[in-house]
Write an enzyme that holds these catalytic residues in place. Structure first.
Site, PDB file in Angstrom:
ATOM      1  N   LYS A  75       0.854  -1.196   0.000  1.00 27.34           N
ATOM      2  CA  LYS A  75       0.000   0.000   0.000  1.00 27.34           C
ATOM      3  C   LYS A  75       0.893   1.250   0.000  1.00 27.34           C
ATOM      4  O   LYS A  75       1.905   1.287   0.714  1.00 27.34           O
ATOM      5  CB  LYS A  75      -0.891  -0.028   1.244  1.00 27.34           C
ATOM      6  CG  LYS A  75      -1.944   1.061   1.299  1.00 27.34           C
ATOM      7  CD  LYS A  75      -2.864   0.855   2.506  1.00 27.34           C
ATOM      8  CE  LYS A  75      -3.967   1.889   2.579  1.00 27.34           C
ATOM      9  NZ  LYS A  75      -4.901   1.642   3.677  1.00 27.34           N
ATOM     10  N   SER A 152      -9.773   1.682   2.579  1.00 24.81           N
ATOM     11  CA  SER A 152      -8.860   2.375   1.702  1.00 24.81           C
ATOM     12  C   SER A 152      -7.857   1.469   0.996  1.00 24.81           C
ATOM     13  O   SER A 152      -7.293   1.866  -0.028  1.00 24.81           O
ATOM     14  CB  SER A 152      -8.093   3.456   2.470  1.00 24.81           C
ATOM     15  OG  SER A 152      -7.348   2.877   3.524  1.00 24.81           O
ATOM     16  N   SER A 176     -10.059  -0.517   6.827  1.00 25.51           N
ATOM     17  CA  SER A 176      -9.456  -0.441   5.497  1.00 25.51           C
ATOM     18  C   SER A 176      -8.752  -1.693   4.994  1.00 25.51           C
ATOM     19  O   SER A 176      -8.381  -1.737   3.824  1.00 25.51           O
ATOM     20  CB  SER A 176      -8.474   0.724   5.432  1.00 25.51           C
ATOM     21  OG  SER A 176      -9.185   1.907   5.249  1.00 25.51           O
TER      22      SER A 176
HETATM   23  N1  GLN Z   1     -13.509   4.050   5.887  1.00 23.23           N
HETATM   24  C1  GLN Z   1     -12.708   4.412   7.021  1.00 23.23           C
HETATM   25  C2  GLN Z   1     -12.399   5.879   6.988  1.00 23.23           C
HETATM   26  O1  GLN Z   1     -12.605   6.472   5.976  1.00 23.23           O
HETATM   27  C3  GLN Z   1     -11.511   3.540   7.066  1.00 23.23           C
HETATM   28  C4  GLN Z   1     -10.201   4.181   6.956  1.00 23.23           C
HETATM   29  C5  GLN Z   1      -9.063   3.285   7.271  1.00 23.23           C
HETATM   30  O2  GLN Z   1      -9.205   2.224   7.878  1.00 23.23           O
HETATM   31  N2  GLN Z   1      -7.877   3.723   6.894  1.00 23.23           N
HETATM   32  O3  GLN Z   1     -11.976   6.439   7.959  1.00 23.23           O
END
Ligand code: GLN
Length: 484
Positions: A75, A152, A176
């Site tokens: 990532k 994400s 995410s």
């Molecule tokens: N959807 C969550 C957010 O937007 C998850 C983000 C994450 O885990 N990095 O905060």
């Protein structure tokens, strides 16, 4: 196609000299070149370096770790010395930030001999649930390219599902890893907070961020976790709780496990195909000898709201370093220092990042801190206590990963709250700091993967993997390949 191999299968072939590391890397490169124009999962290609590393490994011809010579994807928030790392944000992309150091995870994987072939797409600074806030545009779901891959870590999940790498690294602050893993039919693990090092991974919300793998199978997940878990002197929040052998208990089976089914996760609005698949999975656990226990986690209904106070608060603080002086791009002819900051940040950040900086700054400001941030921290403790209570009577908790299968690209474009609601089942584990996993448990009518979430008490990753493995061995969802 060699890139469809699991880590275990590839390692076996490497040790038997049936395949070389160079061939494995080349297979991933070929696959990326064939499908990534459609998927947009890979934002930085490391091909030459990867081939060089593979050549070295092949010339020695030894594969001491199950990860030696294995290609993976990273990532784009993990720092990799000499490789552009942008968090998929224009603020770092424009001048191309190239870190002079490796994240601890990258370092550990390198020591094991694993080879990174590319960086994967993510929502900007990991803020989102669809990869649509990336400055490179959305990643497409390999099962249906009109749909999102989740987020994400959407690039990592889509990349593994589409066989662009044998496994991938993700981060999970509020779901995410698990949510995109579920949307793409892969296996994703959020570790106990403090189990894996955050050093060298760009921070989103420091008290919630965790790092972990997305793989094709549970056993592969155990292998990757084994090499990245454990105390790191460079991250004070890592724990010296001993790291067990994660494969030792893998085959112990389901018998004797008490499995909790929390009523708060089976709500109105749950997509019928999700409900049916998850209920069938629960039955399979019972069939294999687990005892089902109905439980309640009463503060679950506050988890999402609590997350969306704590997360932006910590985001607003972490984003302060992107000021165009320490990190970030520059602008020409500012009128003053303040004007410089304003221009750098307003041109560099996308709207979701700006929204969170504003919400977080507000929630942390004098006069509002007690009403929001402190209050949210108190509720966080209550959510954690619900889980502590539940784990007195059960070993594993089962829930859906997401209320629906993958949604179409653009579906939540004008509605940030609808996007936040995607995390509904993700934030309980986050607040409790417990490990949680997403494994494939079925498909919707239109052939979209459905994920099952498993959770255990803190530091019980071995138990989590054991339960997931037992289920996986009796089902074949994880073996299905997308039509791409
Ligand atoms: N959807 C969550 C957010 O937007 C998850 C983000 C994450 O885990 N990095 O905060």
């Amino acid at each position: 196609m060699l890139s469809t191999l699991t880590i275990t299968q590839a390692h076996d072939k490497l040790t038997k000299r049936e395949v070389s590391s160079t061939e494995l890397i080349q297979a991933c490169i070929d696959r990326i070149e064939a499908v990534d124009g459609t998927l947009n999962a890979i934002v930085c290609r490391n091909f030459e370096k990867a081939l060089e590393e593979a050549k070295k490994i092949d010339s020695v011809g030894k594969f001491p770790s199950p990860l030696t010579g294995i290609p993976y994807l990273t990532k784009d928030v993990y720092c990799e010395a000499g490789v552009p790392t942008t968090a998929c944000s224009n603020i770092l992309r424009e001048k191309t930030y190239i870190p002079p150091f490796d994240s601890t995870t990258r370092k550990r994987l390198k020591e094991a001999g694993a080879i990174s072939v590319g960086k994967t797409n993510t929502d900007e600074f990991t803020m989102g649930a669809s990869t649509e806030t990336s400055c490179y545009g959305p990643t497409r779901n390999p099962w249906d390219t009109t749909r999102v891959a989740g987020g994400s870590s959407g690039g990592s999940a889509a990349g593994v599902a589409a066989s662009e790498g044998l496994f991938a690294l993700g981060t999970d602050t509020g779901g995410s890893i698990r949510q995109p893993a579920g949307f793409c039919g892969t296996t994703g693990l959020r570790t106990t907070y403090g189990r894996t090092s955050r050093y060298g991974v760009m921070s989103m919300a420091s008290s919630l961020d965790t790092i972990g793998p997305i793989c094709k199978t549970v056993e592969d997940t155990a292998i990757v976790l084994q090499s990245i878990a454990g105390k790191d002197p460079l991250d004070a929040t890592t724990s010296d709780v001993p790291v067990p052998d994660y494969r030792a208990d893998l085959r112990k089976g389901m018998k004797g496990l008490r499995v909790g089914i929390p009523k708060e996760y089976f709500i109105d609005g749950l997509d019928p195909s999700v409900e049916a698949s998850v209920k069938a999975a629960i039955k399979e656990f019972e069939r294999q000898g687990a005892t089902l226990v109905d439980i309640s986690l009463p503060h679950t209904k506050y988890a999402l709201a609590t997350y969306y106070v704590i997360c932006p608060s910590e985001v607003s603080s972490n984003m302060a370093r992107y000021d165009g002086v320490r990190y970030g791009h520059t602008v020409k002819n500012p009128k003053s220092l303040l004007d410089y900051y304003e221009q750098v940040r307003s041109t560099g950040f996308g709207s979701e990042v700006k929204r969170r900086i504003m919400i977080g700054t507000y929630a942390l400001s004098a006069g509002y801190y007690d009403a929001y941030y402190r209050q949210a921290q108190k509720v966080r403790t209550l959510i954690g206590r619900d889980f502590d209570e539940a784990f007195k009577n059960v070993d594993v908790i089962l829930t859906p990963v997401s209320p629906t299968p993958a949604f179409t690209v653009g579906a939540h474009a004008d509605d940030p709250v609808a996007m936040y609601l995607e995390d509904a089942f993700m934030d309980g584990a986050v607040m409790a700091g417990i490990p949680a996993m997403s494994i494939p448990c079925g498909f919707s009518k239109n052939n979209l993967p459905i994920g099952l979430q498993l959770m255990t008490a803190q530091w019980q990753e071995a138990l989590l993997l054991r339960a997931a493995y037992a289920y996986e061995q009796e089902t074949d969802w994880h073996t299905k390949l997308p039509p791409l």
